[in-house]
Design a protein around this motif. Sequence first.
Motif, PDB file in Angstrom:
ATOM      1  N   SER A   5      40.961 -32.096 -22.735  1.00 13.09           N
ATOM      2  CA  SER A   5      42.066 -31.269 -23.228  1.00 13.09           C
ATOM      3  C   SER A   5      42.646 -30.439 -22.079  1.00 13.09           C
ATOM      4  O   SER A   5      43.835 -30.129 -22.075  1.00 13.09           O
ATOM      5  CB  SER A   5      41.610 -30.389 -24.387  1.00 13.09           C
ATOM      6  OG  SER A   5      40.495 -29.616 -24.004  1.00 13.09           O
ATOM      7  N   ARG A 306      33.175 -29.565 -23.353  1.00 13.08           N
ATOM      8  CA  ARG A 306      34.157 -28.679 -24.001  1.00 13.08           C
ATOM      9  C   ARG A 306      35.588 -29.126 -23.727  1.00 13.08           C
ATOM     10  O   ARG A 306      36.536 -28.380 -23.977  1.00 13.08           O
ATOM     11  CB  ARG A 306      33.969 -27.250 -23.481  1.00 13.08           C
ATOM     12  CG  ARG A 306      32.637 -26.654 -23.906  1.00 13.08           C
ATOM     13  CD  ARG A 306      32.350 -25.373 -23.153  1.00 13.08           C
ATOM     14  NE  ARG A 306      30.984 -24.947 -23.441  1.00 13.08           N
ATOM     15  CZ  ARG A 306      30.644 -23.709 -23.773  1.00 13.08           C
ATOM     16  NH1 ARG A 306      31.560 -22.769 -23.825  1.00 13.08           N
ATOM     17  NH2 ARG A 306      29.398 -23.404 -24.015  1.00 13.08           N
ATOM     18  N   ILE A 308      36.922 -29.671 -20.771  1.00  9.18           N
ATOM     19  CA  ILE A 308      37.465 -29.086 -19.537  1.00  9.18           C
ATOM     20  C   ILE A 308      36.941 -29.883 -18.339  1.00  9.18           C
ATOM     21  O   ILE A 308      35.724 -29.968 -18.128  1.00  9.18           O
ATOM     22  CB  ILE A 308      37.066 -27.598 -19.411  1.00  9.18           C
ATOM     23  CG1 ILE A 308      37.590 -26.812 -20.620  1.00  9.18           C
ATOM     24  CG2 ILE A 308      37.588 -27.017 -18.101  1.00  9.18           C
ATOM     25  CD1 ILE A 308      36.985 -25.427 -20.771  1.00  9.18           C
ATOM     26  N   GLU A 356      46.808 -19.042 -21.291  1.00  6.53           N
ATOM     27  CA  GLU A 356      45.827 -19.235 -22.357  1.00  6.53           C
ATOM     28  C   GLU A 356      44.753 -20.246 -21.922  1.00  6.53           C
ATOM     29  O   GLU A 356      43.552 -20.029 -22.143  1.00  6.53           O
ATOM     30  CB  GLU A 356      46.550 -19.708 -23.615  1.00  6.53           C
ATOM     31  CG  GLU A 356      45.737 -19.536 -24.871  1.00  6.53           C
ATOM     32  CD  GLU A 356      46.370 -20.271 -26.056  1.00  6.53           C
ATOM     33  OE1 GLU A 356      47.596 -20.492 -26.055  1.00  6.53           O
ATOM     34  OE2 GLU A 356      45.605 -20.633 -26.971  1.00  6.53           O
ATOM     35  N   GLU A 357      45.220 -21.332 -21.306  1.00  5.10           N
ATOM     36  CA  GLU A 357      44.268 -22.354 -20.831  1.00  5.10           C
ATOM     37  C   GLU A 357      43.356 -21.791 -19.743  1.00  5.10           C
ATOM     38  O   GLU A 357      42.152 -22.067 -19.713  1.00  5.10           O
ATOM     39  CB  GLU A 357      45.024 -23.589 -20.313  1.00  5.10           C
ATOM     40  CG  GLU A 357      45.630 -24.434 -21.428  1.00  5.10           C
ATOM     41  CD  GLU A 357      46.634 -25.465 -20.936  1.00  5.10           C
ATOM     42  OE1 GLU A 357      46.712 -26.538 -21.553  1.00  5.10           O
ATOM     43  OE2 GLU A 357      47.345 -25.210 -19.938  1.00  5.10           O
ATOM     44  N   GLY A 359      42.443 -18.750 -19.474  1.00  5.53           N
ATOM     45  CA  GLY A 359      41.488 -17.919 -20.209  1.00  5.53           C
ATOM     46  C   GLY A 359      40.374 -18.745 -20.837  1.00  5.53           C
ATOM     47  O   GLY A 359      39.196 -18.372 -20.775  1.00  5.53           O
ATOM     48  N   THR A 360      40.744 -19.885 -21.422  1.00 11.13           N
ATOM     49  CA  THR A 360      39.762 -20.785 -22.045  1.00 11.13           C
ATOM     50  C   THR A 360      38.754 -21.291 -21.010  1.00 11.13           C
ATOM     51  O   THR A 360      37.538 -21.316 -21.259  1.00 11.13           O
ATOM     52  CB  THR A 360      40.487 -21.999 -22.688  1.00 11.13           C
ATOM     53  OG1 THR A 360      41.457 -21.503 -23.606  1.00 11.13           O
ATOM     54  CG2 THR A 360      39.515 -22.918 -23.399  1.00 11.13           C
ATOM     55  N   VAL A 361      39.259 -21.705 -19.847  1.00  6.78           N
ATOM     56  CA  VAL A 361      38.380 -22.219 -18.786  1.00  6.78           C
ATOM     57  C   VAL A 361      37.412 -21.124 -18.339  1.00  6.78           C
ATOM     58  O   VAL A 361      36.197 -21.352 -18.226  1.00  6.78           O
ATOM     59  CB  VAL A 361      39.210 -22.722 -17.571  1.00  6.78           C
ATOM     60  CG1 VAL A 361      38.296 -23.111 -16.417  1.00  6.78           C
ATOM     61  CG2 VAL A 361      40.104 -23.895 -17.975  1.00  6.78           C
ATOM     62  N   CYS A 362      37.943 -19.915 -18.109  1.00  9.01           N
ATOM     63  CA  CYS A 362      37.113 -18.817 -17.603  1.00  9.01           C
ATOM     64  C   CYS A 362      36.027 -18.431 -18.616  1.00  9.01           C
ATOM     65  O   CYS A 362      34.871 -18.197 -18.243  1.00  9.01           O
ATOM     66  CB  CYS A 362      37.968 -17.600 -17.271  1.00  9.01           C
ATOM     67  SG  CYS A 362      39.065 -17.877 -15.867  1.00  9.01           S
ATOM     68  N   LEU A 363      36.425 -18.387 -19.889  1.00 10.59           N
ATOM     69  CA  LEU A 363      35.476 -18.018 -20.937  1.00 10.59           C
ATOM     70  C   LEU A 363      34.335 -19.038 -21.001  1.00 10.59           C
ATOM     71  O   LEU A 363      33.149 -18.666 -21.053  1.00 10.59           O
ATOM     72  CB  LEU A 363      36.203 -17.936 -22.288  1.00 10.59           C
ATOM     73  CG  LEU A 363      35.448 -17.250 -23.417  1.00 10.59           C
ATOM     74  CD1 LEU A 363      35.237 -15.778 -23.076  1.00 10.59           C
ATOM     75  CD2 LEU A 363      36.207 -17.382 -24.730  1.00 10.59           C
ATOM     76  N   ALA A 364      34.688 -20.323 -20.976  1.00  9.83           N
ATOM     77  CA  ALA A 364      33.687 -21.382 -21.038  1.00  9.83           C
ATOM     78  C   ALA A 364      32.736 -21.275 -19.838  1.00  9.83           C
ATOM     79  O   ALA A 364      31.507 -21.361 -19.990  1.00  9.83           O
ATOM     80  CB  ALA A 364      34.364 -22.749 -21.048  1.00  9.83           C
ATOM     81  N   GLU A 367      30.369 -18.288 -20.120  1.00  4.88           N
ATOM     82  CA  GLU A 367      29.313 -18.523 -21.118  1.00  4.88           C
ATOM     83  C   GLU A 367      28.187 -19.388 -20.554  1.00  4.88           C
ATOM     84  O   GLU A 367      27.045 -19.276 -20.967  1.00  4.88           O
ATOM     85  CB  GLU A 367      29.907 -19.198 -22.361  1.00  4.88           C
ATOM     86  CG  GLU A 367      30.567 -18.207 -23.319  1.00  4.88           C
ATOM     87  CD  GLU A 367      31.325 -18.908 -24.447  1.00  4.88           C
ATOM     88  OE1 GLU A 367      32.112 -18.226 -25.115  1.00  4.88           O
ATOM     89  OE2 GLU A 367      31.131 -20.131 -24.631  1.00  4.88           O
TER      90      GLU A 367
END
Length: 369
Positions: A5, A306, A308, A356-357, A359-364, A367
């Motif tokens: 994605s 995920r 990525i 937004e993307e 942010g998604t990468v950084c969050l993953a 974690e």
Amino acid sequence: MDAYSIPLAKPSITQDDIDAVTAVLRSGRLSIGPVVEQFESELAKVAGVKYAVCVNSGTSALELIVKALGIGEGDEVICPSFTFIASANCIVNAGATPVFVDIDPHTYCLDPKKIEADITNDTKAILAVDLFGRCANWTEIEQIAKHYELLVIEDACEAIGALHHGREAGSFGDAACFSFYPNKQITTGEGGVILTNNEQVRYQSVILRNQGRCGPEWLSHHYVGHNYRMTEMQAALGLSQLRRLNELIALRYDVMSLYNTILMNCADLILPIASNEMSPFVYVVQLSQQYDRKERDRIIEAMALRGIECRAYFPPIHRQPAYLTQSFFDDVHLPHTDSIADRTIALPFYPDLTDEEIGTVCLALQELL
Ligand SMILES: *Cc1c(COP(=O)(O)O)cnc(C)c1O
């Protein structure tokens, strides 16, 4: 559809790009024509050099530079191991020997201070790479080369538009090259260019890319050459992309800055040092020293699950299967290259990546640390 994605890289293609390629297709002239010539004259300006010779890839450009400079059997060429494999293959394919020198741990580029120890009577050239869109330390490399009377090759495949103390990437040494592979700052699908102020390198490159022809006679070949020509469609796409070069670099710079801002307080990561002279090519984070290669690879796999796409960037050349069998690497000692290459991860990076993307990468990633 992408399997991921959020892919690692994605070219930015506009309607103008598509129209430029379509116009060439309608013109009927698909190779050896005016569009390649126009692209070459624009590229020479971007690099601040006299001559640009377009070819079918950055790898072909490196091969022709090595040949045109007369590097071959018995010659040693100093180069980094922490780079894409083409930077050393061009030396091996010419019958010469790459001598791997370590990198500066902060810039990831060839460390000028490590070069002199590896210079021998057989050393013919230094090939340095503007890695990840940051120029190598050309001031010091050129001084060393001058002192030892060595040729200099700039692999600027990752650095179109970058600067070093105000001088353009592509203008250093005896000859340089850019690549236009789809993950680079601008693309032609496949493509590359040789950049030089040296009339002899230009002359040899023009002949060798075109089957060794040096006159108007199509079937008269004076040299054993190659077919490394760029098509008119590729040049049209390149010219159209080149008009947006500054915009594309600015967008990449913004993506890098946002990544750096979000990840700034992450103790497990060493982030790339932003510089306004860069032309950001990939966004590579380094895991801190307590991580090893296995843990790094586990993180890349978990990111893939995920959706990525991340990648180990770069597995060093001296540890590539193709190079492990070569006899000339007995005493390779590259502590920074070995240590850093085990802990680097390239994150998704391209102009159209949304906040937004990112942010998604950084969050993953956070974690998983
Ligand atoms: C991309 C790249 C090349 C090769 O370019 P291609 O166009 O893919 O053949 C060479 N050197 C470096 C450092 C690169 O990143």
